[in-house]
Design a protein around this motif. Structure first.
Motif, PDB file in Angstrom:
ATOM      1  N   VAL A  66       5.931  -0.186   7.399  1.00 29.11           N
ATOM      2  CA  VAL A  66       5.878   1.242   7.084  1.00 29.11           C
ATOM      3  C   VAL A  66       4.806   1.900   7.947  1.00 29.11           C
ATOM      4  CG1 VAL A  66       5.305   2.939   5.313  1.00 29.11           C
ATOM      5  CG2 VAL A  66       6.674   0.937   4.702  1.00 29.11           C
ATOM      6  N   GLY A  67       5.163   2.983   8.608  1.00 27.18           N
ATOM      7  CA  GLY A  67       4.185   3.751   9.378  1.00 27.18           C
ATOM      8  C   GLY A  67       3.945   5.091   8.708  1.00 27.18           C
ATOM      9  N   LEU A  68       2.681   5.385   8.460  1.00 21.50           N
ATOM     10  CA  LEU A  68       2.330   6.681   7.836  1.00 21.50           C
ATOM     11  C   LEU A  68       1.978   7.680   8.925  1.00 21.50           C
ATOM     12  CD1 LEU A  68      -0.054   6.148   4.765  1.00 21.50           C
ATOM     13  CD2 LEU A  68       2.393   6.562   4.784  1.00 21.50           C
ATOM     14  N   CYS A  69       2.728   8.790   8.983  1.00 21.33           N
ATOM     15  CA  CYS A  69       2.455   9.864   9.956  1.00 21.33           C
ATOM     16  C   CYS A  69       2.491  11.187   9.214  1.00 21.33           C
ATOM     17  CB  CYS A  69       3.536   9.926  11.024  1.00 21.33           C
ATOM     18  SG  CYS A  69       3.466   8.659  12.237  1.00 21.33           S
ATOM     19  N   VAL A  70       1.639  11.372   8.228  1.00 17.97           N
ATOM     20  CA  VAL A  70       1.833  12.520   7.345  1.00 17.97           C
ATOM     21  C   VAL A  70       0.696  13.545   7.403  1.00 17.97           C
ATOM     22  CG1 VAL A  70       3.377  11.330   5.779  1.00 17.97           C
ATOM     23  CG2 VAL A  70       0.933  11.178   5.400  1.00 17.97           C
ATOM     24  N   ALA A  71      -0.135  13.469   8.443  1.00 17.11           N
ATOM     25  CA  ALA A  71      -1.178  14.482   8.693  1.00 17.11           C
ATOM     26  C   ALA A  71      -1.929  14.867   7.424  1.00 17.11           C
ATOM     27  CB  ALA A  71      -0.566  15.696   9.369  1.00 17.11           C
ATOM     28  N   GLY A  72      -1.811  16.124   7.015  1.00 18.37           N
ATOM     29  CA  GLY A  72      -2.600  16.622   5.893  1.00 18.37           C
ATOM     30  C   GLY A  72      -2.265  16.000   4.553  1.00 18.37           C
ATOM     31  N   SER A  73      -1.157  15.280   4.461  1.00 19.49           N
ATOM     32  CA  SER A  73      -0.792  14.632   3.206  1.00 19.49           C
ATOM     33  C   SER A  73      -1.232  13.169   3.157  1.00 19.49           C
ATOM     34  CB  SER A  73       0.724  14.715   2.985  1.00 19.49           C
ATOM     35  OG  SER A  73       1.133  16.059   2.957  1.00 19.49           O
ATOM     36  N   THR A  74      -1.994  12.730   4.154  1.00 21.31           N
ATOM     37  CA  THR A  74      -2.422  11.332   4.229  1.00 21.31           C
ATOM     38  C   THR A  74      -3.138  10.882   2.965  1.00 21.31           C
ATOM     39  OG1 THR A  74      -2.623  11.516   6.628  1.00 21.31           O
ATOM     40  CG2 THR A  74      -3.772   9.680   5.577  1.00 21.31           C
ATOM     41  N   ASN A  75      -4.066  11.725   2.473  1.00 17.29           N
ATOM     42  CA  ASN A  75      -4.836  11.324   1.299  1.00 17.29           C
ATOM     43  C   ASN A  75      -3.965  11.176   0.053  1.00 17.29           C
ATOM     44  OD1 ASN A  75      -7.007  12.970   3.065  1.00 17.29           O
ATOM     45  ND2 ASN A  75      -7.988  11.351   1.890  1.00 17.29           N
ATOM     46  N   ILE A  76      -2.913  11.990  -0.041  1.00 17.58           N
ATOM     47  CA  ILE A  76      -2.031  11.924  -1.209  1.00 17.58           C
ATOM     48  C   ILE A  76      -1.315  10.572  -1.245  1.00 17.58           C
ATOM     49  CG2 ILE A  76      -0.009  12.968  -2.315  1.00 17.58           C
ATOM     50  CD1 ILE A  76      -0.830  15.620  -1.038  1.00 17.58           C
ATOM     51  N   LEU A  77      -0.839  10.119  -0.072  1.00 17.02           N
ATOM     52  CA  LEU A  77      -0.152   8.833  -0.029  1.00 17.02           C
ATOM     53  C   LEU A  77      -1.146   7.673  -0.104  1.00 17.02           C
ATOM     54  CD1 LEU A  77       2.776   9.407   2.477  1.00 17.02           C
ATOM     55  CD2 LEU A  77       2.813   9.362  -0.004  1.00 17.02           C
ATOM     56  N   ALA A  78      -2.341   7.869   0.460  1.00 20.01           N
ATOM     57  CA  ALA A  78      -3.362   6.812   0.400  1.00 20.01           C
ATOM     58  C   ALA A  78      -3.737   6.530  -1.051  1.00 20.01           C
ATOM     59  CB  ALA A  78      -4.592   7.224   1.206  1.00 20.01           C
ATOM     60  N   GLU A  79      -3.757   7.573  -1.863  1.00 18.12           N
ATOM     61  CA  GLU A  79      -4.098   7.394  -3.266  1.00 18.12           C
ATOM     62  C   GLU A  79      -3.083   6.472  -3.950  1.00 18.12           C
ATOM     63  OE1 GLU A  79      -4.241  11.031  -5.468  1.00 18.12           O
ATOM     64  OE2 GLU A  79      -5.079  10.045  -7.241  1.00 18.12           O
ATOM     65  N   LYS A  80      -1.805   6.624  -3.572  1.00 14.15           N
ATOM     66  CA  LYS A  80      -0.764   5.759  -4.154  1.00 14.15           C
ATOM     67  C   LYS A  80      -0.936   4.302  -3.714  1.00 14.15           C
ATOM     68  CE  LYS A  80       2.638   9.513  -3.946  1.00 14.15           C
ATOM     69  NZ  LYS A  80       2.537  10.111  -5.276  1.00 14.15           N
ATOM     70  N   LEU A  81      -1.679   4.104  -2.622  1.00 10.48           N
ATOM     71  CA  LEU A  81      -1.923   2.755  -2.108  1.00 10.48           C
ATOM     72  C   LEU A  81      -3.312   2.251  -2.486  1.00 10.48           C
ATOM     73  CD1 LEU A  81      -0.429   3.513   1.378  1.00 10.48           C
ATOM     74  CD2 LEU A  81       0.356   1.611  -0.034  1.00 10.48           C
ATOM     75  N   ASN A  82      -3.999   3.012  -3.348  1.00  5.45           N
ATOM     76  CA  ASN A  82      -5.380   2.691  -3.731  1.00  5.45           C
ATOM     77  C   ASN A  82      -6.315   2.598  -2.539  1.00  5.45           C
ATOM     78  OD1 ASN A  82      -4.901   2.573  -6.516  1.00  5.45           O
ATOM     79  ND2 ASN A  82      -4.018   0.520  -6.274  1.00  5.45           N
ATOM     80  N   MET A  83      -6.062   3.426  -1.543  1.00  8.48           N
ATOM     81  CA  MET A  83      -6.957   3.460  -0.383  1.00  8.48           C
ATOM     82  C   MET A  83      -7.730   4.776  -0.394  1.00  8.48           C
ATOM     83  SD  MET A  83      -4.343   2.085   2.531  1.00  8.48           S
ATOM     84  CE  MET A  83      -5.408   2.222   3.954  1.00  8.48           C
ATOM     85  N   THR A  84      -8.998   4.707  -0.012  1.00  7.04           N
ATOM     86  CA  THR A  84      -9.765   5.924   0.211  1.00  7.04           C
ATOM     87  C   THR A  84     -10.115   5.955   1.691  1.00  7.04           C
ATOM     88  OG1 THR A  84     -10.736   5.435  -1.919  1.00  7.04           O
ATOM     89  CG2 THR A  84     -11.596   7.338  -0.778  1.00  7.04           C
ATOM     90  N   LEU A  85      -9.796   7.039   2.361  1.00  3.54           N
ATOM     91  CA  LEU A  85      -9.891   7.084   3.819  1.00  3.54           C
ATOM     92  C   LEU A  85     -10.978   8.065   4.283  1.00  3.54           C
ATOM     93  CD1 LEU A  85      -6.077   7.201   4.604  1.00  3.54           C
ATOM     94  CD2 LEU A  85      -7.592   5.241   4.841  1.00  3.54           C
TER      95      LEU A  85
END
Lengths: 89, 418
Positions: free
Chosen positions: B233-252
């Protein structure tokens, strides 16, 4: 234009304030052994929530006090404002 | 796929242009893909295109919450440049300049790349020195840079304010003649059309709601249109990165902020370069339609609103009028906003993550559009080979903990300060 209620001065325009970022970030305690990860989380990593966000603002062109603002990052609705040292329950 | 050519244009004219193929299909998601790219913006589309073209991986899906061209790829000010000082940014962007120059032929789609040059204005001796240093760094990396004095700048942009008693007099400027602009919608559509023709499924109106991660490995994603199995899976979601990172338990090391842009009413040709104001944050160019395209500062506080606030717009345009007073006579045609993935050192992240099969592409700050081809090219390489390319090796996620920051502007972690 945001309207922010300064706990010291009352409702003022956004132009009087400057932003200070996520207020939930806590600096690790002084003189305590901490991991690189904890330090990273303090310096760099941010949750950047969509929705309710507790953040620091300074009433720079007013009373110059730092305050906390609870704001929705998608709608810009401001729910509440607090003094910087106020306990939030 | 029908080729776009003068012959096909004439041929289709006889049937009133009613028989052109759709530029891309509207497939329903399959059960499984080799690679799923989340985010159908410029970077996601380019990644899928280069996965198919360079790595022969065509069982690829692009999952887009909205529609193709509706996000930042259609909201930017279309500036393309590689005038960076640090090696990582400079070499990466200059590699991208080459892809830009070949893009229209490569995609069989006229992206209207216009290498009209960019001028960064200097307003003090100190700034001239800083620009000389940056220009020298650029030239060492093989990028064209010309240091202009006041008279040379005046010859190129006589409409700027060259009077003596202004607050920020123009001392000179740094020019990258090969920089320019391109039509941003065409970039999205061109990549989408080619990716689709090579077998990539472009799935629009499909929101990612979760990820299947077991034992540190990605197994699939959950979407509003059903579950999809995949190992990569490649994440290319610009301003929505943090929203998807939260679903992955990642803080960026990313914060989402809002950046505005605007265009004036169309006027006759007056400005044939991209110009930036050096005493603040304002940039301007003129579109082929005649509109003055302008942008500047972030709104200044975390925002997912996708629409801007007037104080910032007023501040930015005040700088514009200080630089080019004629702008005060123009009427505003449109203003809009996009949400930026602001990284903590101002440079992007293209890297693997601690989750096997999850790849991250984010942190583009003000400069996502110009990076589109190079970002897609290097991200495709990173996904296909499961290792970073030397061009994006510096854009690592762990550089923040190891201290190898690429802080081009020296601003530190307060991304809202400009």
């Amino acid at each position: 234009m945001l309207h922010i209620k300064c706990p010291y001065c009352g409702m003022r325009s956004q132009n009087e304030f400057s932003y200070g970022g996520d207020a939930s970030v806590k600096r690790p305690e002084l003189n305590k052994e901490i991991s690189d990860e904890e330090w990273d989380n303090f310096v760099y990593n941010r949750k950047s929530l969509r929705g309710k966000h507790l953040e620091l603002w300074q009433h720079l062109f007013g009373c110059r006090q730092w305050i906390k603002v609870e704001r929705d990052t998608a709608t810009h609705e401001i729910f509440n404002t607090y003094k910087a040292d106020e306990e939030i329950t | 796929m029908q080729k776009y050519s003068i012959f096909n244009l004439v041929k289709n004219a006889f049937s009133n242009h009613e028989n052109w193929d759709l530029a891309w299909k509207d497939p329903t998601p399959k059960e499984e893909y080799d690679v799923v790219i989340i985010g159908g913006g410029g970077h996601g589309l380019a990644t899928a295109y280069y996965l198919a073209k360079e790595h022969n991986i065509t069982k690829v899906a692009i999952i887009e919450k909205g529609w193709i061209g509706g996000g930042n790829v259609g909201r930017n000010t279309t500036i393309i440049r590689s005038n960076y000082m640090h090696d990582e940014n400079a070499l990466f962007s200059e590699f991208g300049m080459d892809l830009w120059r070949k893009m229209s032929q490569d995609l069989n789609y006229n992206v209207m790349f216009s290498p009209r040059g960019i001028i960064n204005l200097a307003h003090s001796d100190a700034q001239m020195n800083a620009y000389a240093r940056r220009g020298n760094s650029m030239r060492l990396n093989g990028i064209d840079a010309v240091l202009l004095n006041r008279e040379q700048v005046k010859e190129i942009i006589p409409m700027a304010d060259f009077s003596e008693n202004v607050r920020f007099p123009i001392f000179g400027g740094l020019m990258q003649p090969s920089a320019g602009t391109a039509r941003h919608d065409a970039v999205a559509w061109g990549y989408a059309r080619q990716a689709d023709s090579m077998g990539v499924d472009i799935i629009q109106n499909c929101e990612v709601t979760g990820f299947d991660v077991t034992a540190g490995k990605i197994n699939g994603i959950r979407t509003s249109r059903g579950n999809i199995k995949t190992k990569k899976v490649g994440l290319c979601v610009a301003g929505s990165t943090n929203i998807l990172a939260e679903k992955l338990n990642m803080t960026l090391p990313i914060e989402t902020h809002l950046l505005q842009a605007c265009v004036s009413e169309p006027v006759k040709p007056i400005l044939d370069r991209v110009v930036t104001f050096g005493a603040g944050h304002f940039y301007i160019s003129q579109s082929d339609k005649g509109e003055m395209v302008m942008g500047g500062d972030l709104d200044g506080y975390n925002s997912y609103a996708q629409r801007g606030n007037l104080p910032t717009l007023q501040h930015v345009l005040t700088e514009g009028i200080a630089m080019m007073p004629f702008l005060s006579k123009l009427k505003m045609l449109r203003t809009w906003g996009g949400i930026m993935d602001m990284s903590m050192d101002g440079s992007p992240i293209i890297d693997k993550t601690h989750i096997d099969g999850l790849y991250l592409n984010c942190g583009w700050c003000y400069g996502g559009f110009k990076a589109t081809p190079a970002s897609g090219w290097t991200f495709a390489h990173t996904i296909a080979q499961d290792r970073v390319h030397e061009l994006n090796a510096g854009f690592s996620l762990n550089r923040f903990s190891t201290g190898h920051l690429i802080d081009e502007k020296g601003l530190g972690t307060k991304t809202w300060i400009s």
